[in-house]
Design an enzyme around this catalytic site. Structure first.
Site, PDB file in Angstrom:
ATOM      1  CG  ASP A 217      -2.164   0.922   0.916  1.00 55.27           C
ATOM      2  OD1 ASP A 217      -2.084   1.750  -0.022  1.00 55.27           O
ATOM      3  OD2 ASP A 217      -3.184   0.817   1.628  1.00 55.27           O
TER       4      ASP A 217
HETATM    5  C1  BGC Z   1      -4.971   3.283  -0.099  1.00 57.47           C
HETATM    6  C2  BGC Z   1      -5.028   2.298  -1.249  1.00 57.47           C
HETATM    7  C3  BGC Z   1      -4.790   3.037  -2.539  1.00 57.47           C
HETATM    8  C4  BGC Z   1      -3.459   3.752  -2.464  1.00 57.47           C
HETATM    9  C5  BGC Z   1      -3.088   4.507  -3.710  1.00 57.47           C
HETATM   10  C6  BGC Z   1      -3.717   4.129  -0.126  1.00 57.47           C
HETATM   11  O1  BGC Z   1      -3.761   5.136   0.810  1.00 57.47           O
HETATM   12  O2  BGC Z   1      -5.059   2.594   1.120  1.00 57.47           O
HETATM   13  O3  BGC Z   1      -6.258   1.630  -1.252  1.00 57.47           O
HETATM   14  O4  BGC Z   1      -4.870   2.132  -3.602  1.00 57.47           O
HETATM   15  O5  BGC Z   1      -3.486   4.675  -1.402  1.00 57.47           O
HETATM   16  O6  BGC Z   1      -3.877   5.632  -3.860  1.00 57.47           O
END
Ligand code: BGC
Length: 745
Positions: free
Chosen positions: A267
């Site tokens: 993530d």
């Molecule tokens: C989120 C993800 C997301 C990623 C990219 C993160 O903060 O938890 O679900 O895909 O950011 O934007």
């Protein structure tokens, strides 16, 4: 240069270089006819150490490097589960300002889950995959299949409800649809990531039985049945280790037990440790800032754990090339499956078919919770329909966090109702309350003006007054994806409706006019006024066509067939999370991380309410129709089942009303003689059946030994214990039409 053109150019150069008088010989890795693994090994053998490390971490906010020297393209990642995110700048979260990146916004995943329709999930995956491919994205950051452990989780709207079987059944076709376009679905957030409060500092303490029975099955289905090419680790910790490099979850379970051969993506900023980043099963580190979640130097991707620090470790022998090669093989597989897929994929963007699919999915997931006959709406010719509530007007595609979208258009409910009643009745809107006046999110601007000068009392009084000469009132409220109201990064504080909406609904009910309440939310809300209103509709964040979808259901153009993918409790306190140590977690003196104990075990959602006989507002799997259905002649093939054998359950469903419609026939299993506490029922099958009036269909379910099993942590295997079982066939977890006992020998 466009990355596909780069590849083509390299391919042609190689082809020319290797040309013999007889035939053109391509290097193995460039030859689309060669098996995937041969291409991977060939490419790997040509890469330098530096090139290998370069593909294991971000090079921009949403891309990771390829190998330009070899013509291997970059991987472009994009949010998210509900549509293709607008372009941001290379190294900034700010919008890139493109004018051709307004997508089709599809309904939120909880809306998809409420359709209980595998075919619609496939349609969703096909369409969003086409949009991603058109926009030259290789990895779509979704779908999300974390379980609804608490209704407070801010990201409930991005997930598929509270039941692992339902989420597992729906995630598979979604993944397959996306990937049929040469785009990797990146299933997230792996795993036991069920709250936003302190999401980057909380350790989930969960026993193995609960992990395997509740929190892993949907991921497993996505990987093993859906064939997902990518998985995203989650921000939280499990077993004391961060999940983006959690050895047990990623190496042990995902890659080991399940045989996942795809790529694990962190993530954004979820990679937190130099050592574990290397050994913990992570393949590509993506990030928010310089170094994990902190620091903000620009263009500092070299500082990432899997960048220069990794290179240093490899050079001084603290890390082995063998582990690096495993990561690189996975990245290469992803490149060959997506940007360099042997089959050409071109995609489509904002096509009329995509908007039509979005509308259909949105409508088919809308759940009719109560109807005394007021729906479908009947407004007399020349009459007046009063619409009250901010959610009739407010655009909802923006907001919510990383699933925020810029859409080509968004039809609001008010506009759709005006369209539906044009020339027949007057549709008047009163706001009734002020919720969230924000109209831009991350610089995506809706263009609406939501400012309001009237006091809260005035707004209610105006709505009540407007009701005086109305034939019917439709209240459209709920939550709105702002902070603490269904939003990434913050959890909700209660399930009570915010902004004084309960009082407003009661005031409208007191007018004595027919009142339909539409609750738009992505998570459960309390409905203390349920007895006082004529009809209740659960709507969701329905994407570009959400207004049309809602109007379709309210007017009867679409017969509602959605079913709740989670329990609608009467009050938060009725739920299984009773203590702070369960939620949101506690921190002992001197400890760094918060501990969150899953003391409730497997008993979440209806597994909790039904087993404890706790009354709820509306049960899991519940939803009405404008027609009626009857289940009859339910049978199990064997009343005594041999060990290891499968059971067959059959039932007839008939449309006994006068409108065409769909019923979701649900099969639950109860294990009444078990050595461990088991829920009073668990979903193990469902079928959505579309029937004309008077039409009936016989449905067959197969229960495998796995469906009768619990996970025995001691022996680390699934166990079906001999004794009495019940196959329960019904139309919700609480409406069981047939209880069919059988014995497992
Ligand atoms: C989120 C993800 C997301 C990623 C990219 C993160 O903060 O938890 O679900 O895909 O950011 O934007």
């Amino acid at each position: 240069m466009n990355k596909n053109l780069t590849c083509l150019a390299v391919a042609i150069l190689c082809a020319v270089a290797c040309k013999t008088p007889e035939k053109t010989v391509l290097p193995v890795y460039l030859d689309p006819e060669k098996p995937l693994e041969e291409r991977v090994e060939d490419a790997l053998s040509r890469m330098t150490l530096e090139e290998k490390v370069a593909v294991t971490h971000a090079q921009s906010k949403f891309s990771s490097a390829g190998v330009p020297r070899l013509g291997l393209p970059e991987l472009w990642h994009t949010d998210g589960p509900h549509g293709v995110r607008p372009e941001v700048l290379w190294d900034e979260w700010d919008q890139a300002g493109w004018t051709n990146d307004s997508c089709t916004a599809f309904p939120s995943l909880v809306n998809l889950a409420a359709t209980w329709d595998r075919d619609l999930s496939r349609l969703y995956g096909d369409c969003i995959g086409e949009e991603a491919r058109y926009r030259e994205k290789d990895i779509l950051l979704g779908p999300g299949v974390n379980m609804g452990r608490t209704p407070l989780n801010g990201r409930t709207f991005e997930y598929m409800g509270e039941d692992p079987y339902l989420a597992g059944a729906l995630v598979v076709p979604y993944v397959q649809g996306v990937q049929s376009n040469g785009v990797a679905a990146c299933v997230k957030h792996f795993a036991v990531n069920n709250q936003e409060t302190r999401r980057t500092a909380t350790n989930s303490v969960v026993d193995d039985r609960t992990l395997y029975e509740i929190y892993l099955p949907a991921f497993k289905a996505a990987v093993q049945e859906g064939g997902a090419w990518a998985v995203m680790g989650s921000y939280n910790l499990y077993n004391g280790h961060f999940n983006c490099h959690n050895d047990r979850l990623l190496n042990g379970i995902l890659k080991g037990e399940w045989g996942f051969d795809g790529v694990v993506v962190s993530d954004w900023g979820g990679c937190r440790d130099d050592d574990e980043a290397v050994t913990g099963g992570l393949d590509i580190e993506m990030g928010t800032w310089t170094n994990g979640l902190s620091g903000s130097a620009s263009d500092s991707y070299g500082n990432y754990h899997l960048a220069n620090p990794y290179l240093e470790r490899l050079r001084d022998g603290r890390a082995t090339e063998e582990v690096l090669n495993d990561k690189v093989r996975r990245v290469l597989r992803t490149i060959f499956r997506t940007g360099m897929s042997p089959e050409p994929h071109y995609g489509r963007f904002t096509s009329p078919e995509h908007f039509a699919a979005s509308r259909r999915i949105a409508a088919d997931g809308i759940v009719l919770l109560k109807n005394d006959g007021v729906l479908p709406l009947q407004v007399p010719e020349g009459g007046k329909l009063l619409v009250v509530g901010e959610n009739a007007y407010k655009m909802m595609v923006v907001g919510g966090g990383s699933s925020n979208l810029k859409t080509k258009y968004e039809v609001i409910p008010l506009e759709a109702l005006r369209e539906a009643f044009a020339g027949k009745a007057e549709v008047v809107w009163e706001r009734g309350y002020v919720g969230d006046v924000t109209t831009d999110y991350n610089k995506v601007v809706t263009g609406q003006d939501l400012s309001e000068n009237r006091s809260a009392e005035r707004l209610v009084a105006d709505a009540v007054q407007a009701a005086e000469d109305a034939d019917c009132i439709v209240f459209i409220g709920g939550l709105n994806k702002s902070d603490r109201q269904d939003n990434e990064g913050t959890d909700r504080e209660d399930i009570v409706l915010p902004y004084g909406q309960d009082g407003l609904i009661e005031a409208l009910a007191a007018t004595g006019k027919k009142l339909v309440v539409v609750n738009i939310s992505g998570s459960p809300c309390a409905m203390p006024w349920a007895e006082e209103v004529n009809a209740i509709v659960q709507g969701w964040y329905g994407g570009s066509e959400s207004g049309h979808a809602l109007a379709d259901v309210l007017t009867g153009a679409v017969n509602p067939s959605g079913k709740l993918p989670f329990t609608m409790p009467l009050a938060l306190s009725d739920g299984p999370l009773k203590t702070e140590r369960q939620y949101p977690g506690i921190r002992e003196e001197g400890e760094t991380w918060w501990q969150e104990y899953y003391d409730e075990g497997v008993f979440i959602g209806y597994r909790w309410y039904d087993t404890r006989n706790i009354p709820v507002q509306y049960p899991f799997g519940y939803g009405l129709s404008y027609t009626t259905f009857e289940l009859s002649n339910a049978r199990v093939a064997k009343t005594s089942l041999a060990p290891g054998a499968s059971q067959t359950v059959t039932v007839t469903v008939k449309n006994t009303g006068s409108a065409a419609g769909a019923e979701v026939v649900q099969l639950y299993v109860a294990d009444t003689e078990a050595s461990v506490p088991r829920p009073s029922k668990e979903l193990k099958g469902f079928e959505k059946v579309y029937l004309q009036p008077g039409e009936s269909r016989r449905i067959t379910f197969t229960l495998t030994p796995q469906d009768l099993s619990f996970f025995d942590a001691g022996s680390h295997r699934w166990v079906a214990e001999p004794g009495e079982f019940h196959a329960l066939v019904g139309t919700s977890s609480a409406d069981i039409a047939a209880d069919l006992p059988f014995t497992l020998k």
